[in-house]
Design a protein around this motif. Structure first.
Motif, PDB file in Angstrom:
ATOM      1  N   GLN A  17       0.830  -1.204   0.000  1.00 24.27           N
ATOM      2  CA  GLN A  17       0.000   0.000   0.000  1.00 24.27           C
ATOM      3  C   GLN A  17       0.866   1.256   0.000  1.00 24.27           C
ATOM      4  O   GLN A  17       0.578   2.224  -0.708  1.00 24.27           O
ATOM      5  CB  GLN A  17      -0.929   0.003   1.212  1.00 24.27           C
ATOM      6  CG  GLN A  17      -1.997  -1.061   1.132  1.00 24.27           C
ATOM      7  CD  GLN A  17      -2.767  -1.218   2.423  1.00 24.27           C
ATOM      8  OE1 GLN A  17      -2.243  -0.995   3.528  1.00 24.27           O
ATOM      9  NE2 GLN A  17      -4.022  -1.602   2.298  1.00 24.27           N
ATOM     10  N   ARG A  18       1.939   1.223   0.769  1.00 27.17           N
ATOM     11  CA  ARG A  18       2.859   2.376   0.814  1.00 27.17           C
ATOM     12  C   ARG A  18       3.501   2.595  -0.556  1.00 27.17           C
ATOM     13  O   ARG A  18       3.670   3.730  -0.995  1.00 27.17           O
ATOM     14  CB  ARG A  18       3.920   2.142   1.893  1.00 27.17           C
ATOM     15  CG  ARG A  18       4.965   3.225   2.019  1.00 27.17           C
ATOM     16  CD  ARG A  18       4.439   4.454   2.692  1.00 27.17           C
ATOM     17  NE  ARG A  18       5.525   5.439   2.835  1.00 27.17           N
ATOM     18  CZ  ARG A  18       5.367   6.605   3.363  1.00 27.17           C
ATOM     19  NH1 ARG A  18       4.194   6.985   3.838  1.00 27.17           N
ATOM     20  NH2 ARG A  18       6.372   7.439   3.452  1.00 27.17           N
ATOM     21  N   ALA A  19       3.861   1.523  -1.236  1.00 30.43           N
ATOM     22  CA  ALA A  19       4.468   1.640  -2.565  1.00 30.43           C
ATOM     23  C   ALA A  19       3.488   2.282  -3.556  1.00 30.43           C
ATOM     24  O   ALA A  19       3.878   3.145  -4.354  1.00 30.43           O
ATOM     25  CB  ALA A  19       4.911   0.268  -3.061  1.00 30.43           C
ATOM     26  N   ILE A  20       2.227   1.878  -3.494  1.00 36.92           N
ATOM     27  CA  ILE A  20       1.207   2.464  -4.379  1.00 36.92           C
ATOM     28  C   ILE A  20       1.049   3.948  -4.077  1.00 36.92           C
ATOM     29  O   ILE A  20       1.002   4.786  -4.984  1.00 36.92           O
ATOM     30  CB  ILE A  20      -0.131   1.705  -4.231  1.00 36.92           C
ATOM     31  CG1 ILE A  20       0.018   0.283  -4.784  1.00 36.92           C
ATOM     32  CG2 ILE A  20      -1.268   2.461  -4.919  1.00 36.92           C
ATOM     33  CD1 ILE A  20      -1.101  -0.660  -4.380  1.00 36.92           C
ATOM     34  N   ARG A  21       0.998   4.294  -2.807  1.00 37.63           N
ATOM     35  CA  ARG A  21       0.888   5.700  -2.403  1.00 37.63           C
ATOM     36  C   ARG A  21       2.108   6.501  -2.873  1.00 37.63           C
ATOM     37  O   ARG A  21       1.978   7.634  -3.330  1.00 37.63           O
ATOM     38  CB  ARG A  21       0.777   5.813  -0.885  1.00 37.63           C
ATOM     39  CG  ARG A  21      -0.482   5.247  -0.283  1.00 37.63           C
ATOM     40  CD  ARG A  21      -0.439   5.455   1.244  1.00 37.63           C
ATOM     41  NE  ARG A  21      -1.220   4.500   1.974  1.00 37.63           N
ATOM     42  CZ  ARG A  21      -2.537   4.552   2.141  1.00 37.63           C
ATOM     43  NH1 ARG A  21      -3.227   5.525   1.586  1.00 37.63           N
ATOM     44  NH2 ARG A  21      -3.161   3.637   2.835  1.00 37.63           N
ATOM     45  N   LEU A  22       3.293   5.907  -2.728  1.00 41.32           N
ATOM     46  CA  LEU A  22       4.530   6.575  -3.132  1.00 41.32           C
ATOM     47  C   LEU A  22       4.531   6.881  -4.628  1.00 41.32           C
ATOM     48  O   LEU A  22       4.888   7.991  -5.051  1.00 41.32           O
ATOM     49  CB  LEU A  22       5.743   5.701  -2.779  1.00 41.32           C
ATOM     50  CG  LEU A  22       7.094   6.203  -3.278  1.00 41.32           C
ATOM     51  CD1 LEU A  22       7.503   7.468  -2.538  1.00 41.32           C
ATOM     52  CD2 LEU A  22       8.150   5.123  -3.107  1.00 41.32           C
ATOM     53  N   VAL A  23       4.123   5.916  -5.435  1.00 42.96           N
ATOM     54  CA  VAL A  23       4.071   6.124  -6.884  1.00 42.96           C
ATOM     55  C   VAL A  23       3.104   7.260  -7.207  1.00 42.96           C
ATOM     56  O   VAL A  23       3.405   8.132  -8.033  1.00 42.96           O
ATOM     57  CB  VAL A  23       3.685   4.824  -7.616  1.00 42.96           C
ATOM     58  CG1 VAL A  23       3.388   5.087  -9.082  1.00 42.96           C
ATOM     59  CG2 VAL A  23       4.790   3.780  -7.471  1.00 42.96           C
ATOM     60  N   ARG A  24       1.960   7.280  -6.559  1.00 39.48           N
ATOM     61  CA  ARG A  24       0.991   8.365  -6.795  1.00 39.48           C
ATOM     62  C   ARG A  24       1.558   9.716  -6.368  1.00 39.48           C
ATOM     63  O   ARG A  24       1.399  10.714  -7.064  1.00 39.48           O
ATOM     64  CB  ARG A  24      -0.302   8.080  -6.033  1.00 39.48           C
ATOM     65  CG  ARG A  24      -1.126   7.035  -6.680  1.00 39.48           C
ATOM     66  CD  ARG A  24      -2.622   7.292  -6.452  1.00 39.48           C
ATOM     67  NE  ARG A  24      -3.332   6.476  -7.381  1.00 39.48           N
ATOM     68  CZ  ARG A  24      -3.716   5.223  -7.130  1.00 39.48           C
ATOM     69  NH1 ARG A  24      -3.485   4.668  -5.968  1.00 39.48           N
ATOM     70  NH2 ARG A  24      -4.345   4.530  -8.052  1.00 39.48           N
ATOM     71  N   ALA A  25       2.208   9.739  -5.211  1.00 44.93           N
ATOM     72  CA  ALA A  25       2.738  11.007  -4.689  1.00 44.93           C
ATOM     73  C   ALA A  25       3.842  11.568  -5.587  1.00 44.93           C
ATOM     74  O   ALA A  25       4.001  12.782  -5.696  1.00 44.93           O
ATOM     75  CB  ALA A  25       3.262  10.809  -3.266  1.00 44.93           C
ATOM     76  N   ARG A  26       4.581  10.710  -6.247  1.00 41.67           N
ATOM     77  CA  ARG A  26       5.700  11.151  -7.087  1.00 41.67           C
ATOM     78  C   ARG A  26       5.390  11.072  -8.584  1.00 41.67           C
ATOM     79  O   ARG A  26       6.295  11.174  -9.413  1.00 41.67           O
ATOM     80  CB  ARG A  26       6.923  10.308  -6.776  1.00 41.67           C
ATOM     81  CG  ARG A  26       7.365  10.486  -5.337  1.00 41.67           C
ATOM     82  CD  ARG A  26       8.832  10.407  -5.185  1.00 41.67           C
ATOM     83  NE  ARG A  26       9.206  10.700  -3.824  1.00 41.67           N
ATOM     84  CZ  ARG A  26      10.152  10.070  -3.181  1.00 41.67           C
ATOM     85  NH1 ARG A  26      10.820   9.108  -3.772  1.00 41.67           N
ATOM     86  NH2 ARG A  26      10.442  10.402  -1.950  1.00 41.67           N
ATOM     87  N   ALA A  27       4.131  10.901  -8.915  1.00 42.06           N
ATOM     88  CA  ALA A  27       3.737  10.729 -10.321  1.00 42.06           C
ATOM     89  C   ALA A  27       4.196  11.898 -11.193  1.00 42.06           C
ATOM     90  O   ALA A  27       4.683  11.683 -12.300  1.00 42.06           O
ATOM     91  CB  ALA A  27       2.227  10.541 -10.422  1.00 42.06           C
ATOM     92  N   GLY A  28       4.054  13.107 -10.713  1.00 40.24           N
ATOM     93  CA  GLY A  28       4.484  14.267 -11.499  1.00 40.24           C
ATOM     94  C   GLY A  28       5.982  14.242 -11.762  1.00 40.24           C
ATOM     95  O   GLY A  28       6.434  14.455 -12.887  1.00 40.24           O
ATOM     96  N   GLU A  29       6.742  13.970 -10.719  1.00 41.83           N
ATOM     97  CA  GLU A  29       8.201  13.897 -10.830  1.00 41.83           C
ATOM     98  C   GLU A  29       8.630  12.773 -11.778  1.00 41.83           C
ATOM     99  O   GLU A  29       9.584  12.919 -12.543  1.00 41.83           O
ATOM    100  CB  GLU A  29       8.754  13.643  -9.422  1.00 41.83           C
ATOM    101  CG  GLU A  29      10.221  13.400  -9.317  1.00 41.83           C
ATOM    102  CD  GLU A  29      10.629  12.994  -7.908  1.00 41.83           C
ATOM    103  OE1 GLU A  29      11.738  12.450  -7.778  1.00 41.83           O
ATOM    104  OE2 GLU A  29       9.840  13.200  -6.944  1.00 41.83           O
TER     105      GLU A  29
END
Length: 108
Positions: A17-29
């Protein structure tokens, strides 16, 4: 965190779940679409992926950590050989045992 290192459910699910959240949080970057985040797994990873697909939340909008504000819901789940494990009756996803004879010994 691995079961072989003594970790048990829900630690591995929390990591997914943390990995999915991380990808979403850094999607722009990372120049990816945050609405097209998936999870894929085979064997025990397929079991984990299926659990992530069915156990998620919208994130915590009040969290100090920007990652924790993101949804943990995958938009796609690819499960390969996710069925050879079962949860023994009465367990809370903490003891998983191999199902004897469930799958052939080789896949071609």
């Amino acid at each position: 965190r691995l079961g072989s290192q003594g970790y048990r459910h829900p630690r591995m699910l929390e990591d997914a779940q943390r990995a999915i959240r991380l990808v979403r949080a850094r999607a722009g970057e990372w120049k990816i679409d945050p609405k097209r985040v998936g999870i894929m797994g085979s064997s025990a990873g397929g079991h984990l992926a299926s659990t992530a697909v069915t156990h998620f939340d919208a994130g915590n909008p009040d969290a100090a950590d920007a990652i924790d504000r993101q949804s943990s819901r995958p938009d796609l789940g690819i499960l390969a050989i996710s069925a050879p494990f079962k949860i023994a009756e009465g367990d809370d996803l903490d003891q998983v045992e191999q199902r004897d004879g469930f799958l052939p010994s080789r896949f071609f």
